[in-house]
Design a protein around this motif. Structure first.
Motif, PDB file in Angstrom:
ATOM      1  N   LEU A  38    -103.289  31.753 -47.207  1.00 15.26           N
ATOM      2  CA  LEU A  38    -102.298  32.721 -47.673  1.00 15.26           C
ATOM      3  C   LEU A  38    -102.773  33.290 -49.001  1.00 15.26           C
ATOM      4  CD1 LEU A  38     -99.183  30.409 -47.168  1.00 15.26           C
ATOM      5  CD2 LEU A  38     -99.918  32.250 -45.631  1.00 15.26           C
ATOM      6  N   SER A  39    -102.136  34.371 -49.442  1.00 19.81           N
ATOM      7  CA  SER A  39    -102.531  34.920 -50.744  1.00 19.81           C
ATOM      8  C   SER A  39    -101.826  34.212 -51.890  1.00 19.81           C
ATOM      9  CB  SER A  39    -102.267  36.424 -50.786  1.00 19.81           C
ATOM     10  OG  SER A  39    -100.949  36.694 -50.384  1.00 19.81           O
ATOM     11  N   GLY A  40    -100.813  33.410 -51.559  1.00 21.97           N
ATOM     12  CA  GLY A  40    -100.118  32.674 -52.609  1.00 21.97           C
ATOM     13  C   GLY A  40     -99.258  31.578 -52.018  1.00 21.97           C
ATOM     14  N   GLY A  41     -98.805  30.665 -52.848  1.00 22.04           N
ATOM     15  CA  GLY A  41     -98.046  29.518 -52.371  1.00 22.04           C
ATOM     16  C   GLY A  41     -96.582  29.800 -52.082  1.00 22.04           C
ATOM     17  N   GLU A  42     -96.103  31.013 -52.445  1.00 25.12           N
ATOM     18  CA  GLU A  42     -94.654  31.263 -52.347  1.00 25.12           C
ATOM     19  C   GLU A  42     -94.137  31.164 -50.913  1.00 25.12           C
ATOM     20  OE1 GLU A  42     -96.795  33.049 -54.112  1.00 25.12           O
ATOM     21  OE2 GLU A  42     -96.107  32.756 -56.172  1.00 25.12           O
ATOM     22  N   LEU A  43     -94.833  31.797 -49.980  1.00 22.24           N
ATOM     23  CA  LEU A  43     -94.362  31.719 -48.588  1.00 22.24           C
ATOM     24  C   LEU A  43     -94.416  30.278 -48.091  1.00 22.24           C
ATOM     25  CD1 LEU A  43     -95.923  34.936 -47.049  1.00 22.24           C
ATOM     26  CD2 LEU A  43     -93.494  34.416 -47.270  1.00 22.24           C
ATOM     27  N   GLY A  44     -95.420  29.535 -48.521  1.00 20.68           N
ATOM     28  CA  GLY A  44     -95.511  28.124 -48.153  1.00 20.68           C
ATOM     29  C   GLY A  44     -94.323  27.344 -48.680  1.00 20.68           C
ATOM     30  N   ALA A  45     -93.955  27.605 -49.931  1.00 22.41           N
ATOM     31  CA  ALA A  45     -92.806  26.920 -50.531  1.00 22.41           C
ATOM     32  C   ALA A  45     -91.532  27.252 -49.757  1.00 22.41           C
ATOM     33  CB  ALA A  45     -92.658  27.316 -51.994  1.00 22.41           C
ATOM     34  N   MET A  46     -91.423  28.504 -49.310  1.00 20.86           N
ATOM     35  CA  MET A  46     -90.231  28.903 -48.543  1.00 20.86           C
ATOM     36  C   MET A  46     -90.195  28.202 -47.197  1.00 20.86           C
ATOM     37  SD  MET A  46     -89.926  32.954 -49.282  1.00 20.86           S
ATOM     38  CE  MET A  46     -90.175  33.567 -50.942  1.00 20.86           C
ATOM     39  N   VAL A  47     -91.335  28.093 -46.570  1.00 23.37           N
ATOM     40  CA  VAL A  47     -91.411  27.385 -45.284  1.00 23.37           C
ATOM     41  C   VAL A  47     -90.960  25.941 -45.472  1.00 23.37           C
ATOM     42  CG1 VAL A  47     -93.051  26.444 -43.603  1.00 23.37           C
ATOM     43  CG2 VAL A  47     -93.178  28.844 -44.244  1.00 23.37           C
ATOM     44  N   LEU A  48     -91.507  25.301 -46.484  1.00 22.27           N
ATOM     45  CA  LEU A  48     -91.164  23.902 -46.746  1.00 22.27           C
ATOM     46  C   LEU A  48     -89.658  23.756 -47.035  1.00 22.27           C
ATOM     47  CD1 LEU A  48     -93.154  21.410 -48.887  1.00 22.27           C
ATOM     48  CD2 LEU A  48     -90.747  21.757 -49.379  1.00 22.27           C
ATOM     49  N   LEU A  49     -89.133  24.629 -47.908  1.00 21.64           N
ATOM     50  CA  LEU A  49     -87.718  24.507 -48.274  1.00 21.64           C
ATOM     51  C   LEU A  49     -86.806  24.816 -47.093  1.00 21.64           C
ATOM     52  CD1 LEU A  49     -87.776  25.989 -51.887  1.00 21.64           C
ATOM     53  CD2 LEU A  49     -87.320  23.611 -51.224  1.00 21.64           C
ATOM     54  N   ASP A  50     -87.172  25.790 -46.274  1.00 25.15           N
ATOM     55  CA  ASP A  50     -86.354  26.095 -45.101  1.00 25.15           C
ATOM     56  C   ASP A  50     -86.256  24.872 -44.190  1.00 25.15           C
ATOM     57  OD1 ASP A  50     -85.223  28.474 -43.236  1.00 25.15           O
ATOM     58  OD2 ASP A  50     -86.370  27.050 -42.033  1.00 25.15           O
ATOM     59  N   ALA A  51     -87.393  24.226 -43.975  1.00 25.21           N
ATOM     60  CA  ALA A  51     -87.405  23.054 -43.095  1.00 25.21           C
ATOM     61  C   ALA A  51     -86.582  21.910 -43.680  1.00 25.21           C
ATOM     62  CB  ALA A  51     -88.843  22.601 -42.855  1.00 25.21           C
TER      63      ALA A  51
END
Ligand code: SAH
Length: 230
Positions: A138-151
């Motif tokens: 990814l270009s940054g960790g933000e989408l990853g953080a959102m995926v983790l928090l959503d789960a």
């Protein structure tokens, strides 16, 4: 007790983003709280630089350990019990097991990387656990953080209501979920499988189990190999 998420990012305006909608959004402020910290606020100097050129040369920029350390220490002062995570393609792959573990805890402090990544000394000095959401960049960790928090958030008490059985979902026992059907009874010449309209709950349960096993064998031999017996 509320699950407290603190996200450290160069793009705080991305949050809550999709986490502000639907189930997670409705539960924001009750089941969980979200704080964003703007990394540039912890930079010093005229240019407030959070990054610098990589030691040893090469392309891109690296996020500075000193700036990130100040941000983490501000978000999670000594005594804060929350796990400190860092989104990274080199991290341990995110699993439903880890998601469950997080959802049972007090929250998470999540550092979102940008550029080429983060000074390695920061990861060691602040005991960050690196988490990856998959084998792609990814270009940054933000989408990853959102995926983790959503789960995580959907597992918090009271967030999903009765749909949140959380016990028969994909990845429980390393199995994918069985197929779902609903009305109409016939869709483009395809009926709902007979067993599901039979009313025989034991037969339905056995069918679902067999289908879950078949799908897992076919699609995810890696999961199938790791399934727990029984
Ligand atoms: N140069 C790095 C990639 C940096 S991508 C490498 O080759 O490994 C920039 C940032 O995006 C990373 O610091 C990380 O925070 C985030 N990121 C990229 N891919 C990710 C993934 N699969 N999972 C979690 N975070 C990711």
């Amino acid at each position: 007790m509320m699950f407290r998420a603190s996200v450290l990012t160069l793009y705080p305006e991305m949050f809550p983003g999709p986490l502000g909608a639907s189930l997670a959004g409705r539960a924001l402020g009750t089941a969980w709280s979200l704080e964003t910290l703007f990394l540039r606020d912890f930079a010093t100097g005229r240019h407030r630089a959070v990054d610098d050129t990589p030691a040893g040369g090469g392309p891109g920029m690296v996020m500075r350990a000193d700036v990130l350390a100040r941000a983490i220490d501000h978000a999670a002062p000594a005594g804060d019990q929350r796990p400190r995570l860092c989104m990274s393609p080199r991290g341990a792959p995110l699993t439903q097991g880890f998601v469950k573990e997080l959802s049972a805890g007090p929250g998470a402090v999540i550092l979102c990387g940008r550029f080429e990544g983060i000074d390695e000394r920061l990861i060691a000095a602040r005991g960050l656990r690196e988490v990856s959401i998959g084998d792609y960049v990814l270009s940054g960790g933000e989408l990853g953080a959102m995926v983790l928090l959503d789960a995580v958030v959907r597992l918090l008490p009271g967030v999903m209501g009765h749909e949140a059985s959380g016990t028969e979902e994909s990845f429980e026992d390393n199995l994918l979920e069985y197929p779902h059907y609903t009305r109409p009874q016939i869709f483009e010449d395809m009926p709902i499988p007979d067993v599901l309209v039979s009313g025989d709950h034991a037969k339905i349960a056995a069918w679902r189990r067999r289908e879950a096993e078949r799908l897992t064998r076919e699609r995810r031999p890696d999961l199938w190999a790791r399934r727990k017996p029984g």
